[in-house]
Structure formats: structure tokens, C-alpha cells
Design a protein around this motif. Structure first.
Motif, PDB file in Angstrom:
ATOM      1  N   TYR A 152     -22.221 -54.183 -18.221  1.00 20.63           N
ATOM      2  CA  TYR A 152     -21.027 -53.965 -19.035  1.00 20.63           C
ATOM      3  C   TYR A 152     -19.829 -54.721 -18.448  1.00 20.63           C
ATOM      4  CZ  TYR A 152     -16.969 -51.839 -21.168  1.00 20.63           C
ATOM      5  OH  TYR A 152     -15.779 -51.663 -21.816  1.00 20.63           O
ATOM      6  N   GLN A 153     -19.675 -54.649 -17.129  1.00 19.73           N
ATOM      7  CA  GLN A 153     -18.559 -55.357 -16.486  1.00 19.73           C
ATOM      8  C   GLN A 153     -18.656 -56.866 -16.718  1.00 19.73           C
ATOM      9  OE1 GLN A 153     -18.418 -54.260 -12.348  1.00 19.73           O
ATOM     10  NE2 GLN A 153     -17.985 -52.109 -12.770  1.00 19.73           N
ATOM     11  N   GLU A 164     -17.409 -57.730 -20.202  1.00 15.75           N
ATOM     12  CA  GLU A 164     -16.008 -57.409 -20.529  1.00 15.75           C
ATOM     13  C   GLU A 164     -15.171 -58.618 -20.943  1.00 15.75           C
ATOM     14  OE1 GLU A 164     -14.055 -53.458 -18.766  1.00 15.75           O
ATOM     15  OE2 GLU A 164     -14.603 -54.929 -17.234  1.00 15.75           O
ATOM     16  N   PRO A 165     -15.286 -59.778 -20.284  1.00 13.31           N
ATOM     17  CA  PRO A 165     -14.474 -60.932 -20.727  1.00 13.31           C
ATOM     18  C   PRO A 165     -14.704 -61.292 -22.187  1.00 13.31           C
ATOM     19  CG  PRO A 165     -15.418 -61.367 -18.571  1.00 13.31           C
ATOM     20  CD  PRO A 165     -16.053 -60.103 -19.065  1.00 13.31           C
ATOM     21  N   ILE A 181     -15.788 -59.075 -24.525  1.00 17.24           N
ATOM     22  CA  ILE A 181     -15.304 -57.935 -25.310  1.00 17.24           C
ATOM     23  C   ILE A 181     -13.791 -57.997 -25.482  1.00 17.24           C
ATOM     24  CG2 ILE A 181     -15.088 -55.414 -25.336  1.00 17.24           C
ATOM     25  CD1 ILE A 181     -17.730 -55.351 -23.737  1.00 17.24           C
ATOM     26  N   LYS A 182     -13.099 -58.512 -24.461  1.00 20.96           N
ATOM     27  CA  LYS A 182     -11.634 -58.503 -24.462  1.00 20.96           C
ATOM     28  C   LYS A 182     -11.005 -59.782 -25.016  1.00 20.96           C
ATOM     29  CE  LYS A 182     -11.185 -55.164 -20.707  1.00 20.96           C
ATOM     30  NZ  LYS A 182     -10.670 -54.906 -19.333  1.00 20.96           N
ATOM     31  N   LEU A 183     -11.808 -60.628 -25.655  1.00 26.12           N
ATOM     32  CA  LEU A 183     -11.235 -61.804 -26.308  1.00 26.12           C
ATOM     33  C   LEU A 183     -10.258 -61.389 -27.404  1.00 26.12           C
ATOM     34  CD1 LEU A 183     -14.301 -64.201 -26.728  1.00 26.12           C
ATOM     35  CD2 LEU A 183     -12.336 -64.539 -25.237  1.00 26.12           C
ATOM     36  N   ASP A 184      -9.346 -62.272 -27.746  1.00 29.63           N
ATOM     37  CA  ASP A 184      -8.343 -61.964 -28.767  1.00 29.63           C
ATOM     38  C   ASP A 184      -8.881 -62.074 -30.185  1.00 29.63           C
ATOM     39  OD1 ASP A 184      -6.419 -61.464 -26.867  1.00 29.63           O
ATOM     40  OD2 ASP A 184      -5.707 -63.537 -26.830  1.00 29.63           O
ATOM     41  N   ARG A 185     -10.179 -62.077 -30.349  1.00 25.05           N
ATOM     42  CA  ARG A 185     -10.783 -62.092 -31.673  1.00 25.05           C
ATOM     43  C   ARG A 185     -11.982 -61.168 -31.667  1.00 25.05           C
ATOM     44  NH1 ARG A 185     -13.030 -68.178 -32.387  1.00 25.05           N
ATOM     45  NH2 ARG A 185     -13.805 -67.281 -34.339  1.00 25.05           N
ATOM     46  N   GLN A 186     -12.402 -60.758 -32.838  1.00 27.78           N
ATOM     47  CA  GLN A 186     -13.503 -59.812 -32.957  1.00 27.78           C
ATOM     48  C   GLN A 186     -14.817 -60.457 -32.538  1.00 27.78           C
ATOM     49  OE1 GLN A 186     -13.935 -58.270 -36.914  1.00 27.78           O
ATOM     50  NE2 GLN A 186     -15.444 -56.727 -36.349  1.00 27.78           N
ATOM     51  N   GLN A 237     -14.599 -66.504 -16.375  1.00 32.23           N
ATOM     52  CA  GLN A 237     -13.938 -65.366 -15.743  1.00 32.23           C
ATOM     53  C   GLN A 237     -14.831 -64.725 -14.701  1.00 32.23           C
ATOM     54  OE1 GLN A 237     -11.641 -62.674 -18.248  1.00 32.23           O
ATOM     55  NE2 GLN A 237     -11.723 -64.148 -19.928  1.00 32.23           N
TER      56      GLN A 237
END
Length: 308
Positions: free
Chosen positions: A111-112, A115-116, A118-123, A293
Motif C-alpha cells: 500500500y505504501q 501511495e504516490p 493514489i495521491k496523483l492530482d487525477r483520478q 517517488q
């Protein structure tokens, strides 16, 4: 089914079945009823079976017609969704990311690593698939996967030009229920001699290193249980069946989730994690985020370790 399925004819069939009438379907499609009827006949002839039967001037789906409609309904629903995506601004379109996760990787770490993305500025629509590294690499090569997360490097093969990215590294720690951890902590690692140990049946690279480290220390473990599922192994540990190992980077989450405590850290044994892609240069934004990342975090962790 002989011949090639005509998707235009299938679409006409779907509209007729959905509307329940040739007349209503012809109005919706802006086609003459006779034209639509001939297209339906052509589809039935190509299939070799009737899709409708007439009952008192009504069109009723046959058994095959009902089955065909269910498939067509799913196909054209997805097609409508695709058209909506294609009509949207490129920056607003959701990304689809298919990830292969080696079964030996702790899921908390997986999961970690994701995360990069998942946290993008798009879906981002993420689908994860676990399995053995060889099978995952075959799916990566055939483009069923976009990236594979692994704790080992693929075997060298001149036919494969994988992009290999180191995205994580952690030392290994030992854990047990609080009462047992308190007994073993002060004289660690000598306190581990003849101690019940829960081993991961999936031979992870760090597991081999850890057993060699204990051997070098003259410590013999009592391997009481072998389990090929890291979560189940921790459940056994939580219930007092023995000591288990896990990467130090997830120490806090392991202690919280399984009500255990850390006994000690083995800094010389490390769990190294890789993102494996088809190419060194990433065209997929989510894969690029995972690789860049993750590599940055791994580099900082190494620098911190050298400083310490």
C-alpha cells in the motif's frame, strides 16, 4: 458462431430489445422499420438462430435472445462510459493502473508503495493482482499489467529489457506479544536461542538473510510454524505462537494492528523492493510516480542509514 459478428447489427438488436418494439427502435435510430427489420434478420441469419419470436404482434426474446441481450447490454454500457471518457478533457480522464504485487511482499508495504499513484492530482482506477514473480512478469510482458512490485530481481534474460527501479528498503525487526517481547528484549539477540519462530513459507530474500544472520550469531531457532501468508503469520504471532519478522518500516502499523511489540532490529538484514516496468522511460503517469517517488524515498533512507 460462424462468420464475424456484425456489431452494428448487434447494436440495432440491442435497441430493439431495450425498447421492446421495432417501431420505437426505428424512431430512436432514425431508420425505417423495414430497414431495421432486415438488419435484424441479417444478424439472426449470421448466428443461425432466432433472437425474437412473435407473440400477438409483440416481439419476445428467445432464450438465446435473452443471453445475447445481457452481453450486448454490458458491452454498450461500457461503450457509453468509454465515449464519455474520450469526450472529456484529457487532463480529467481517469487513469487505469494494473499492478502486479509479488505474494511475498507485506501488504502494508504494498500500500505504501502505491501511495504516490493514489495521491496523483487525477483520478486513478487501480487493480491489484498478487502472485509469483514469474507469472506476474509474463502478464507484464503481455501488457496485462503496467508495473510489478517485487522484493527480488527478475532472472537475467537478454530477450527482456525490464526497467528496474529500487523504490524501498528497510531493515528487519522481530515482534512478539508484549509479555514475550519483554522477556526477549534485554538480551536480544541471544535471547532468541531455541525460541519458537514463525517463518514465512514463501522464501523471501530477507528471510534467507535473517536465518543466515541467526546462524552466524550461533543462535538456533525453533521454527514451529511455516505460513505462506504474511497476514496470517502475524495473527499466529498475535496469539502467542512465537516470534515473527517484518520490515522495520511498517513497525508502528504491525504493533498497532496485531497488538504486538518490537523485540529488536537487525540492521544488517534488509528488505529491498523494486518496481519492474516494461521500459526504463515511463509513459504511464502513475507508474512514473511510483518509480520516481519510491526511488527518492529509498535514496533518502540509504543516506540516513549511512549518516547514522
Amino acid at each position: 458462431m460462424p462468420g464475424t459478428l456484425n456489431y452494428k447489427h448487434l447494436y440495432y438488436f440491442w435497441v430493439i430489445a431495450r425498447e421492446g418494439s421495432l417501431v420505437r427502435a426505428s424512431e430512436l435510430l432514425d431508420l425505417a422499420p423495414q430497414t431495421l427489420s432486415s438488419q435484424l434478420t441479417a444478424l439472426e441469419e449470421s448466428i443461425g438462430s432466432l433472437l425474437f419470436r412473435r407473440e400477438h404482434r409483440r416481439l419476445v426474446l428467445t432464450d438465446l435472445g435473452q443471453t445475447t441481450f445481457r452481453y450486448a447490454d454490458e458491452m454498450f454500457r461500457v461503450a457509453d462510459e468509454l465515449k464519455s471518457v474520450l469526450d472529456s478533457d484529457p487532463a480529467d480522464r481517469p487513469l487505469t493502473l494494473s499492478v502486479g504485487v509479488a505474494a511475498s511482499i507485506h501488504k502494508l508495504i504494498a500500500y505504501q508503495l502505491l501511495e504516490p499513484a493514489i495521491k496523483l492530482d487525477r483520478q486513478v482506477h487501480i487493480s491489484c493482482h498478487t502472485g509469483g514473480l514469474e507469472a506476474l512478469l509474463r502478464d507484464l510482458k503481455s501488457r496485462r499489467l503496467d508495473v510489478v512490485l517485487s522484493d527480488r530481481l527478475p532472472e537475467s534474460n537478454p530477450e527482456n529489457h525490464w526497467g528496474i527501479h529500487t523504490i524501498g528498503q528497510s531493515s528487519i525487526s522481530l515482534f512478539a506479544i508484549p509479555e514475550l517481547a519483554a522477556q526477549l528484549r534485554d538480551d536480544f539477540p541471544q535471547s532468541m536461542h531455541n525460541q519458537a519462530f514463525l517463518a514465512n513459507a514463501i522464501r523471501t530474500p530477507y528471510a534467507h538473510q535473517l536465518m543466515q544472520w541467526f546462524h552466524d550469531q550461533g543462535i538456533r531457532l525453533d521454527v514451529s510454524v511455516e505460513i505462506d501468508d504474511s497476514a496470517l503469520l502475524k495473527v499466529f504471532g498475535r496469539n502467542g505462537f512465537g516470534v515473527f519478522a517484518a520490515p522495520t518500516v511498517i513497525r508502528d502499523e504491525v504493533c498497532r494492528q496485531y497488538q504486538v511489540e518490537m523485540i529488536g532490529e537487525v540492521e544488517s538484514v534488509t528488505d529491498t523492493l523494486y518496481a519492474i516496468s516494461r521500459n526504463q522511460v515511463q509513459a504511464h503517469p502513475a507508474v512514473e510516480a511510483i518509480c520516481t517517488q519510491g526511488a527518492s524515498k529509498a535514496s533518502k533512507a540509504n543516506a540516513s542509514k549511512k549518516t547514522d
